[in-house]
Scaffold this motif. Structure first.
Motif, PDB file in Angstrom:
ATOM      1  N   HIS A  16      -8.269  14.909 -17.719  1.00 11.38           N
ATOM      2  CA  HIS A  16      -9.258  15.100 -16.655  1.00 11.38           C
ATOM      3  C   HIS A  16     -10.674  15.276 -17.174  1.00 11.38           C
ATOM      4  O   HIS A  16     -11.554  15.648 -16.417  1.00 11.38           O
ATOM      5  N   SER A  17     -10.899  14.997 -18.461  1.00 14.15           N
ATOM      6  CA  SER A  17     -12.239  15.188 -19.012  1.00 14.15           C
ATOM      7  C   SER A  17     -12.453  14.179 -20.124  1.00 14.15           C
ATOM      8  O   SER A  17     -11.676  14.103 -21.058  1.00 14.15           O
ATOM      9  N   VAL A 237     -20.902  14.692 -13.202  1.00 13.63           N
ATOM     10  CA  VAL A 237     -19.772  14.875 -14.098  1.00 13.63           C
ATOM     11  C   VAL A 237     -20.296  14.910 -15.524  1.00 13.63           C
ATOM     12  O   VAL A 237     -21.043  14.016 -15.945  1.00 13.63           O
ATOM     13  N   SER A 239     -18.531  15.490 -19.250  1.00 15.96           N
ATOM     14  CA  SER A 239     -17.313  15.767 -20.006  1.00 15.96           C
ATOM     15  C   SER A 239     -17.549  16.753 -21.137  1.00 15.96           C
ATOM     16  O   SER A 239     -16.598  17.338 -21.667  1.00 15.96           O
ATOM     17  N   VAL A 268     -18.862  18.761 -12.650  1.00 17.42           N
ATOM     18  CA  VAL A 268     -17.473  18.662 -13.079  1.00 17.42           C
ATOM     19  C   VAL A 268     -17.478  18.699 -14.605  1.00 17.42           C
ATOM     20  O   VAL A 268     -17.858  17.739 -15.269  1.00 17.42           O
ATOM     21  N   GLY A 269     -17.084  19.822 -15.151  1.00 15.92           N
ATOM     22  CA  GLY A 269     -17.139  20.062 -16.583  1.00 15.92           C
ATOM     23  C   GLY A 269     -17.330  21.552 -16.806  1.00 15.92           C
ATOM     24  O   GLY A 269     -17.169  22.360 -15.885  1.00 15.92           O
ATOM     25  N   SER A 270     -17.673  21.911 -18.019  1.00 13.29           N
ATOM     26  CA  SER A 270     -17.882  23.321 -18.337  1.00 13.29           C
ATOM     27  C   SER A 270     -19.118  23.465 -19.209  1.00 13.29           C
ATOM     28  O   SER A 270     -19.507  22.533 -19.914  1.00 13.29           O
ATOM     29  N   PHE A 292     -19.786  25.159 -11.862  1.00  9.73           N
ATOM     30  CA  PHE A 292     -19.022  24.277 -12.745  1.00  9.73           C
ATOM     31  C   PHE A 292     -17.555  24.325 -12.344  1.00  9.73           C
ATOM     32  O   PHE A 292     -17.005  25.411 -12.108  1.00  9.73           O
ATOM     33  N   SER A 294     -13.631  22.545 -13.496  1.00 12.38           N
ATOM     34  CA  SER A 294     -12.973  21.755 -14.533  1.00 12.38           C
ATOM     35  C   SER A 294     -11.478  21.711 -14.270  1.00 12.38           C
ATOM     36  O   SER A 294     -10.942  22.490 -13.476  1.00 12.38           O
ATOM     37  N   GLY A 295     -10.813  20.761 -14.922  1.00 15.85           N
ATOM     38  CA  GLY A 295      -9.367  20.630 -14.780  1.00 15.85           C
ATOM     39  C   GLY A 295      -8.929  20.151 -13.412  1.00 15.85           C
ATOM     40  O   GLY A 295      -7.793  20.402 -12.998  1.00 15.85           O
TER      41      GLY A 295
END
Length: 418
Positions: A16-17, A237, A239, A268-270, A292, A294-295
């Protein structure tokens, strides 16, 4: 077309990343749907695969796993000389996974000589691939983009010589990748922009490289009514929290927009606690305006794009950009930079997306603000983006072209042996 037995190698396949795990999942599924037998051979993190695709796991020490990256393995985890090499290289600040995965792949595949018609490496480019080429099975490789681009951007953003020295050690594997790429006669990449970068950075010849764009699941990523209410929502997004992704510029643009509008940013990410994104958020006082996640699954990502007032790809370089295509497939009005392959993917400025120069927070804020203020422009860009995604970027199309590329490589290798 002949049914092929395909070994698809992927040294890390986080589902997912990042683009590599997404590429492996969807390409393998569509190749299987065309009637080919696909076996994914992967190290951790492992991919999510669809029914009909086999998975062979090559265990590693998994030194960068969450939640304990750079961990110290237990003694009983060391089962081979490759494990020792992996641990020692990490201790010196290097990134050993491409090399050690390729050595494990060689150890595995030389025992299975004759099991496959083609071996397809996905961006590993480790030294262990070179003896694989002598097994008699054609070896081909995908290079999404040269990681030297990531290295150079991080070096330029490094605050001091200690950080630059650390980065050079971490990215030392790119020299290996360049040497290996020059020895593999059949390469593919995902865009003309990436092809140009690879030729320049790795010294391969242009005739080694075919361009096969990647795709999007247009059934999952499709337009619909989002359920978001409240502030205008900007979705992006990232990654990784690295300069390549342009997050600090996007955060600065959000700060400018919030001076006159009620907006929020969902990434979407960290963000690393001490990374550039977190520092920008703190400096600009945007803690409550940026979130943020994620996953998340593909369905959740599609829902998020459908809820977006505007989607943004603020990168300083992209070899392709799956998020841009996914946003377009969902009908989200899009703003992209002109870095790398983004204009190639999104089409001419004003058609399916607005274009801005990379690294320019003011231009980014102006383009997003223009879309926030013009519902008709948002509708038009969203509709054209969906049309472009469906016509040009499907995984079925990618799989058909990839299988044709395999056939050409197999024919060429057979001719060379005669």
């Amino acid at each position: 077309m002949t049914s092929l037995r395909i070994a698809l190698l992927s040294y890390r396949s986080k589902p997912h990343s990042g683009g590599q795990g997404i590429y492996v999942r969807h390409l393998s599924r569509e190749l299987a749907a065309l009637g080919h037998r696909v076996e994914v051979i992967s190290g951790p993190p492992l991919p999510e695969l669809d029914e009909g695709v086999a998975l062979t796991v090559l265990p590693s020490l998994d030194l960068y796993r969450e939640p304990d990256p750079f961990r110290t393995p237990k003694r009983e985890e060391f089962t081979s000389a490759i494990d020792v090499l992996e641990w020692l290289a990490m201790c010196t600040g290097a990134f050993p996974e491409p090399l050690t995965f390729s050595l494990r792949a060689w150890r595995h595949l030389h025992r299975r000589r004759g099991d496959f018609d083609v071996i397809h490496d996905n961006q590993c480019l480790g030294y262990g691939l070179l003896p694989l080429a002598r097994l008699g099975t054609p070896l081909v490789a995908t290079i999404h983009h040269p990681i030297t681009v990531d290295r150079d951007l991080e070096l330029a953003a490094a605050p001091d010589w200690k950080r630059r020295a650390s980065l050079r050690r971490w990215y030392a594997f790119t020299r290996m990748q360049a040497r290996v790429a020059r020895r593999i006669p059949h390469l593919t990449t995902v865009s003309q922009a990436s092809r140009t970068e690879i030729v320049e950075a790795f010294g391969v010849t242009p005739d080694q490289l075919s361009v096969i764009g990647v795709g999007v699941d247009t059934d999952t990523f499709r337009p619909g009514r989002g359920d978001h209410t409240g502030p205008a929502r900007i979705v992006s997004v990232a990654s990784a929290d690295v300069p390549l992704k342009g997050l600090p510029e996007l955060i600065e643009a959000v700060a400018k927009l919030r001076a006159e509008r009620d907006v929020e940013l969902v990434v979407v990410g960290s963000a690393r606690p001490d990374g550039p994104a977190a520092q920008a958020i703190t400096r600009l006082g945007l803690t409550g305006a940026i979130r943020f996640v994620s996953g998340i699954s593909d369905d959740e990502l599609a829902d998020l794009f459908r809820s977006a007032t505007v989607a943004v790809v603020p990168s300083r370089y992209e070899g392709f950009s799956l998020p841009a295509v996914e946003a377009m497939a969902c009908g989200a009005p899009l703003v992209v930079t002109t870095a790398g392959a983004l204009p190639e993917v999104a089409g001419p400025d004003g058609l399916a997306a607005l274009h801005v120069p990379p690294g320019d927070a003011g231009a980014l804020a102006a383009a997003v603000g223009r879309l926030l203020d013009d519902p008709e422009l948002r509708r038009r860009l969203g509709a054209e983006g969906r049309r472009r995604a469906v016509e040009h970027f499907t995984w079925r199309r990618t799989a058909i072209r990839t299988a044709e590329w395999y056939e050409r490589a197999i024919t060429k290798e057979s001719e060379n042996r005669c």
